[in-house]
Design a protein around this motif. Structure first.
Motif, PDB file in Angstrom:
ATOM      1  N   GLY A 308       0.949  -1.323  -0.033  1.00 48.19           N
ATOM      2  CA  GLY A 308      -0.080  -0.097   0.000  1.00 48.19           C
ATOM      3  C   GLY A 308       0.822   1.276  -0.067  1.00 48.19           C
ATOM      4  O   GLY A 308       1.802   1.305   0.787  1.00 48.19           O
ATOM      5  N   GLY A 309       0.354   2.252  -0.802  1.00 41.16           N
ATOM      6  CA  GLY A 309       1.233   3.490  -0.844  1.00 41.16           C
ATOM      7  C   GLY A 309       1.918   3.611  -2.159  1.00 41.16           C
ATOM      8  O   GLY A 309       1.718   2.818  -2.896  1.00 41.16           O
ATOM      9  N   ALA A 310       2.499   4.771  -2.421  1.00 48.65           N
ATOM     10  CA  ALA A 310       2.997   5.027  -3.714  1.00 48.65           C
ATOM     11  C   ALA A 310       4.491   5.874  -3.554  1.00 48.65           C
ATOM     12  O   ALA A 310       4.140   6.587  -2.453  1.00 48.65           O
ATOM     13  CB  ALA A 310       2.070   5.411  -4.519  1.00 48.65           C
ATOM     14  N   ILE A 311       5.294   5.917  -4.434  1.00 46.22           N
ATOM     15  CA  ILE A 311       6.740   6.758  -4.323  1.00 46.22           C
ATOM     16  C   ILE A 311       6.434   7.766  -5.549  1.00 46.22           C
ATOM     17  O   ILE A 311       6.296   7.114  -6.697  1.00 46.22           O
ATOM     18  CB  ILE A 311       7.706   5.964  -4.143  1.00 46.22           C
ATOM     19  CG1 ILE A 311       7.998   5.355  -2.869  1.00 46.22           C
ATOM     20  CG2 ILE A 311       8.945   6.994  -4.473  1.00 46.22           C
ATOM     21  CD1 ILE A 311       9.229   4.263  -2.852  1.00 46.22           C
ATOM     22  N   ILE A 312       6.708   9.057  -5.416  1.00 50.12           N
ATOM     23  CA  ILE A 312       6.675   9.922  -6.508  1.00 50.12           C
ATOM     24  C   ILE A 312       8.149  10.248  -6.757  1.00 50.12           C
ATOM     25  O   ILE A 312       8.624  10.982  -5.657  1.00 50.12           O
ATOM     26  CB  ILE A 312       5.833  11.247  -6.550  1.00 50.12           C
ATOM     27  CG1 ILE A 312       4.085  10.718  -6.049  1.00 50.12           C
ATOM     28  CG2 ILE A 312       5.842  11.852  -7.446  1.00 50.12           C
ATOM     29  CD1 ILE A 312       3.221  11.896  -5.818  1.00 50.12           C
ATOM     30  N   LEU A 313       8.843  10.215  -7.572  1.00 50.22           N
ATOM     31  CA  LEU A 313      10.347  10.707  -7.841  1.00 50.22           C
ATOM     32  C   LEU A 313      10.390  11.764  -8.882  1.00 50.22           C
ATOM     33  O   LEU A 313       9.639  11.824  -9.944  1.00 50.22           O
ATOM     34  CB  LEU A 313      11.073   9.435  -8.370  1.00 50.22           C
ATOM     35  CG  LEU A 313      12.524   9.754  -8.832  1.00 50.22           C
ATOM     36  CD1 LEU A 313      13.368  10.368  -7.664  1.00 50.22           C
ATOM     37  CD2 LEU A 313      13.108   8.824  -9.561  1.00 50.22           C
ATOM     38  N   PHE A 314      10.778  13.063  -8.479  1.00 52.12           N
ATOM     39  CA  PHE A 314      10.724  14.243  -9.455  1.00 52.12           C
ATOM     40  C   PHE A 314      12.317  14.437  -9.757  1.00 52.12           C
ATOM     41  O   PHE A 314      13.151  14.482  -8.796  1.00 52.12           O
ATOM     42  CB  PHE A 314      10.150  15.391  -8.500  1.00 52.12           C
ATOM     43  CG  PHE A 314       8.739  15.235  -8.166  1.00 52.12           C
ATOM     44  CD1 PHE A 314       7.922  15.789  -9.102  1.00 52.12           C
ATOM     45  CD2 PHE A 314       8.312  14.960  -7.122  1.00 52.12           C
ATOM     46  CE1 PHE A 314       6.315  15.584  -8.769  1.00 52.12           C
ATOM     47  CE2 PHE A 314       7.192  14.985  -6.508  1.00 52.12           C
ATOM     48  CZ  PHE A 314       5.792  15.173  -7.531  1.00 52.12           C
ATOM     49  N   MET A 315      12.500  14.323 -11.142  1.00 55.47           N
ATOM     50  CA  MET A 315      13.669  14.800 -11.440  1.00 55.47           C
ATOM     51  C   MET A 315      13.779  15.908 -12.115  1.00 55.47           C
ATOM     52  O   MET A 315      12.826  16.250 -13.005  1.00 55.47           O
ATOM     53  CB  MET A 315      14.086  13.790 -12.379  1.00 55.47           C
ATOM     54  CG  MET A 315      14.224  12.418 -11.758  1.00 55.47           C
ATOM     55  SD  MET A 315      14.594  10.947 -12.762  1.00 55.47           S
ATOM     56  CE  MET A 315      16.368  11.222 -13.544  1.00 55.47           C
ATOM     57  N   ASP A 316      14.757  16.940 -11.996  1.00 52.37           N
ATOM     58  CA  ASP A 316      14.731  18.285 -12.716  1.00 52.37           C
ATOM     59  C   ASP A 316      15.447  17.955 -13.878  1.00 52.37           C
ATOM     60  O   ASP A 316      16.696  17.740 -13.928  1.00 52.37           O
ATOM     61  CB  ASP A 316      15.667  19.257 -11.716  1.00 52.37           C
ATOM     62  CG  ASP A 316      15.544  20.730 -12.267  1.00 52.37           C
ATOM     63  OD1 ASP A 316      15.248  20.906 -13.501  1.00 52.37           O
ATOM     64  OD2 ASP A 316      15.844  21.595 -11.638  1.00 52.37           O
TER      65      ASP A 316
END
Length: 552
Positions: A308-316
């Motif tokens: 359960g849940g999620a990961i958000i990866l933000f790359m510039d």
């Protein structure tokens, strides 16, 4: 535990008291029954050798005690009873004690009355004339005795329970005091021998838990250090959309207010596409998207988490996107810049090949082909130079360079061009030594001075100035030319950018001169400053840090 100990002790006390009371009643009852039997036997044995007449005469007189005397004929007829008139009694031949006495000379039995809770003992003997003398005595049964003693027992039980309540509480506190005061962090020592195995197990578990906690703390610190120092933004979201973790990069990217942990993801991101991709990730589907914020471009990757849940990866990806845009523009510009002279060369060559040019005009065509070919060679050389600078070429050739000698050499190379354009070159140079690649510094100066000559006014001047101070060496090239409009000043160092394309074509520029200057300055850890006003002139200053050795 305290409650269980108290209840156990109270129940044990009550049970013990009841058991003791029952045992005493049983003992007393047994002793009483034995005494009564012995008494009846002794009384009956006195008349064993007498006759019925003697017994009747003896028992007709009032007797002390509670014994009952009965004289029975051999056929079972009651001829005398000390309690009930004989005529009211039935035949006793069927009574067990009477039957035993007729047969064996004596008989004994007891009968219990459930209604009266009494027990009557009977003892019968055969007298000398064959008649039967039966002696009986009634006493309380064991149940009766217990019933009679029950109020006393209940009172005693109540007293003991009340007293036991306080005593058990006190005893329980005393028993538990060493356990409650034990310091598990310092090691658990068994207060009682019976708890030694338990204490050993606790100590083993304590050490194992401490080891696991240290391990988890170390892992948490490692993860926190990794997340905190990542250039990428990380947001961990729970199954219900609550934010579990936001690292520093993500907080900086999106101006996330602290603390963000525990808030709903909707409070941090209002972008509908982000929320939609996050919902998909919470249902187990991966996804990615691009978004822009504050003139920056980000690539967001959404991944589900097991359980359960999620990961958000933000790359510039701003620089990557800009570099890609520049590569595309560079390819398009190179193609355009190469196509123009090649088209001219091919057109003139084709006209010459087909004898479409007059003999007296051929030198002009040959000159145009030569000029365009030279322009192609210069363009290709500039492109190759920029490519080498991008790859860091020349850094291994850093040496002590005397700037004044390089400036003199460059000015000598460009003096004919300056005279042709009516431009005067002025040099103001202190003795300055720079750790650099000599040929690249020459190329930098050549492009700056060449531009200052080409875009100057007839009768104008070009000033070259070198100063030192504050740990820096400043190299400036200024002119009194046409200047650069403010709207174009931010792009003049881009490849193939020209402020005035028509004038650049006339002067033979490739549009790469200032781009080469920028790359050489960066290769030497320098920075460029531009000051210019349209119609007044331009000053370009390259500032170098004083260094002792080549850049590693």
């Amino acid at each position: 535990m305290k409650k269980r100990i108290f209840i156990s002790m109270a129940l044990l006390t009550v049970f013990s008291l009841l058991a003791v009371s029952a045992a005493l009643c049983l003992v007393f009852y047994g002793q009483s029954a034995g005494i009564i039997r012995a008494e009846l036997r002794e009384t009956a044995d006195v008349f064993r050798d007498n006759t019925a007449q003697t017994a009747v005469e003896a028992f007709s007189q009032p007797q002390g005690g509670s014994a009952r005397f009965t004289v029975i004929a051999p056929d079972g007829t009651v001829i005398f009873d000390s309690t009930i008139p004989a005529e009211k009694l039935q035949n006793h031949a069927d009574r067990e004690e009477v039957a035993q006495a007729i047969q064996t000379g004596e008989g004994e039995i007891s009968r219990f009355s459930a209604t009266l809770k009494e027990e009557t003992y009977y003892y019968a003997v055969k007298m000398a004339d064959g008649f039967i003398l039966r002696v009986a005595k009634t006493t309380s049964s064991m149940l009766g005795i217990f019933s009679e003693s029950l109020p006393v027992v209940a009172a005693v039980v109540l007293f003991i329970v009340v007293a036991g309540y306080f005593l058990a509480g006190r005893l329980t506190r005393r028993i538990l005091a060493p356990i409650n005061s034990a310091d598990l962090d310092a090691g658990f020592a068994a207060p009682y021998d019976e708890l030694a195995p338990f204490a050993a197990m606790i100590e083993t578990q304590r050490k194992e838990i401490a080891r696991q906690v240290d391990d988890l703390r170390g892992r948490a610190d490692t993860i926190e250090a990794i997340l905190g120092n990542m250039s990428e933004g990380i947001v961990l979201v729970g199954g219900g959309g609550e934010v579990l973790t936001v690292n520093k990069s993500a907080a900086a990217f999106f101006d996330v207010p602290a603390p963000a942990t525990g808030k709903n993801i909707l409070e941090l991101f209002r972008n509908a596409d982000v929320i939609e991709h996050l919902r998909a990730a919470l249902f187990g589907r991966r996804g990615k998207m691009s978004l822009s914020r504050n003139d920056r471009i980000y690539r967001a990757h959404f991944s589900p988490v097991a359980g359960g849940g999620a990961i958000i990866l933000f790359m510039d990806i701003t620089e990557q996107t800009r570099a890609e845009t520049l590569r595309r523009e560079f390819s398009a510009n190179v193609s355009h810049e190469l196509r123009t002279p090649l088209t001219t060369v091919c057109g003139h060559a084709e006209m010459l090949l087909n004898n479409m040019v007059k003999e007296e005009d051929k030198p002009v065509f040959y000159g145009r082909i030569k000029d365009e070919a030279g322009r192609l060679i210069a363009l290709i050389e500039d492109i190759l130079l920029i490519s080498r600078l991008d790859e860091g070429a020349g850094r291994e050739l850093f040496e002590d360079v005397e700037l004044s000698s390089v400036i003199t050499q460059t000015v000598e190379s460009l003096s004919p061009k300056a005279e042709e354009n009516g431009v005067t070159i002025q040099i103001s140079c202190e003795t300055a030594v720079l750790k650099a690649n000599r040929s690249q510094i020459y190329e930098l100066l050549y492009n700056l001075i060449d531009n200052a000559i080409k875009y100057n006014k007839p009768g104008g001047t070009v000033g070259i100035n070198v100063t030192e101070g504050g740990g820096e060496l400043a190299l400036s090239v200024s002119d009194t030319g046409i200047g650069i409009p403010k709207e174009a000043q931010g792009r003049v160092f881009e490849r193939f950018f020209r402020v005035d394309r028509s004038r650049s074509k006339k002067t033979g520029g490739t549009g790469l001169g200032l781009a080469i200057v920028k790359h050489i300055a960066l290769a030497h850890s320098g920075r460029i400053e531009l000051k210019s006003e349209a119609g007044t002139g331009t000053t370009i200053t390259v500032r170098f840090k004083k260094r002792e050795g080549p850049e590693s």
